[in-house]
Design an enzyme around this catalytic site. Sequence first.
Site: not given
Lengths: 656, 182
Positions: A9, A71, A172, A194
Amino acid sequence: MAEYAIGIDLGTSNSCVAILRDGKIEVLPNTYGDHITASVVSFRENGEILVGNAAKANIIHDPKHTISSSKRLIGRYFFSDEVKKAQAIYSYRIVEGENHGIRIQVRNELYALPEISAMILREMKAIAEANLGQEVRKAVITVPAYFNDNQRQATKDAGRIAGLEVLRILNEPTAAAVAYGFGKGLSQKLAIYDLGGGTFDVSILEIGDDVFEVLSTCGDTFLGGDDFDDRIIDLLADEFLAAEGVNIRSDRYAFEKLKLAAENVKKTLSAQQSAEVRIPDIIDGPDGLPRSLQRVITRDTFASLTQDLVQRTFKVCDEALQQANLIAREIDGVILVGGPTRLPLIRDAVGAYFQKTPKTDVDPDEVVAMGAAIHAASFVAVQAPAPTKASATAGATQSAASASAPAPPPSAFLLDVTPLSLRIGVAGGFAETIIDRNTPVPIEQSRKFGTFQDNQESVKIRVYQGESRTATENEPLGEFEFSGFKRARRGEVEIEVKFEIDSDGIVNVSASEPETGKVASMQIRLSSGLSDDEISNIIAEDRTSRVKTTQATPRPGETRTSAPSASSRPAAPSAAESYPGHSDDLDLGADDLAQEIVLLDSEPTLDLESSSSDGLDIVDGDLPSDLPDLEMDSGTESEEEDLFAPVGTDLSKGRP
Amino acid sequence: MAAIATGEIKALATIIGDLNYYEVLSIAPSADANQIKNAYYEASRKYRPISYLAADAATRLALEEISKRVTEAYTVLRNGRRREAYDELLKSGDQVRMQLVDAQAAAGKKASEEREGKTPNGKRYYALCKADLQRQDYEAALRNLKTALTFEPTNASFKEQIEELKKKVAATKPKVHGYEIR
């Protein structure tokens, strides 16, 4: 020795690595014993590169050379809003690279985003290798469901640079659902909420035994836990400015201290009713004397500061439910993913929205890596028993084959969707949908287009991803030229454009002209990203090896020379990955009317009164209303409009 | 998970373009929504390339081809109106594939036709329902719409709106527990 494939992850703030071995999922700890590792890279003066917690500790002392939240930037264009935002928040230098890409400048060196991410991936790989005592080459890496193709490709590139064979780029939320439902034989509808450091996604899934079907996925790539921190930072900085007459934001060092303090406040409020910030001598006042910052923040204050952010997540939830054709009450379970979902304020609000207490038996920081590990294991598991396949080829029945083999491990079939609509640019600055968002993949669709002008020699196929009919409001994925067809009057040349999203989520586009049988195709490659040559150069240069890993392990590979296997050969970039017809960069020059295309009615047999594209607007209801004249009259030239600039004239919709 | 001979996979891939969506999913044209879903799951288990990682490139290409058709079939058939439009297409000629954008457009056209009712009585009760909605009397609207449906039992739009209304009625009803007196 068994070959392992890990699940990683790769988070905005933290990363996590897990493995499925002997039927058990393990989250692998780093040398500090932590299950999560900060996604931070710090470049030291002496050329050493620190990754993880050691790097994060460096943020305060050396913010200019310490890269966090990378990211948020991966796979983006330099002109995107996210870059401007990041330039305001982060102290490291973000500069423009080739093809409108982004580079991070560290002293005299430039780094591409995939290279930074590769350093984090390398660290995660090292953590796994230290725990497993052997080399790891294969991984499933997760990305937010709402990542576009550019961001996915860039993440895949990062894996390659880190020396990993990326088995799959997995969403994810899907990973979280797998971790939750794996092997339980459930039959449920789940919502995955999420909220990560930098992105928010919600996915609605239906689990039917071993099948995990994503019904819809929606998201906001501009919303994350960091935004909650920012609200605290703003409050403290504004109050301090009002009281002391000094702007903390103007001092990099003080500002980094404040950012860390804000993050701590957020974390403390997960467990306590209030949190105190106390930073002695944070900055000098106008009189040159040091000032201290002290303030108590209660849960209520925090809740009112961030209320609108929480509401924004529910707008996305509304959309996801609507796309899945469900209402909140029909959801059987809610799974929370991401550190910020530990906040009671969020837990309570999510519980109220879905009228269901969210599941808390899975750790929101680890669940995604766990799901990725399960998926990764299924790649190595099915690869192992080669003899079974041979016997199957020979015509043996499955029952005979499985009788001799041990019971197969539980499997998980993931049926995912494409999160964003795929579009093609047409005359007038519009983008026509070819594949709607939330369409299951793999899928192939085609539409027919015609030339825009008489005697047109070539057309430009421009591919976009996004939900706007105005081309420039979508993310450009790439473009290629198609020529060599006969010259004819406008609209008389028929060009069929085929879009394909394969099982890996990779987009392929081809154009053909039935009359001459001519075909041109390309695999869409990140247009602002790294070319294959550049990636090869980066791998050859091997700057990521300067990473000073804290993981106590001998250089992997050396220890296991006694166990030769096919997989121990170096993961050299495959030369086969060069694409025919690939135009290297986006043509940012003036739009060329001589290369425009227009949509042709593709299914006359249906006898549609309205054009199919108009019909789509009505049905979907989520596209802006059709106002071609208005949109085209806007003659203002912004930076973004230069990219695939609209025609800027009063052309009608261009239907011949 | 059944391992299928690679020869069989390649053979299927060559003919799958000629199969209609029911044949692709191996279901009867009368299959209901559940059967369609189960068939999709079953086909996915059977043909997902992940089940055949050791297979040669040609087989994997064939699997990809099959998987794409399976998804396409499911995406059209799972939606009632798209399915109706597809059934009409099947009847009308020799085409077995329908582009999703066209299926969606046809479904949208059908929806707008159906929305207000097709028979005089259906139209009348739909108008009453609309008037109820303006007064936000959802229960009355639901009753009238249900009546409208009795005149047009196949009207998918009515059915859909009834479901919506049911949800609305449930949502607006105050939650009264059995033991609570208000």
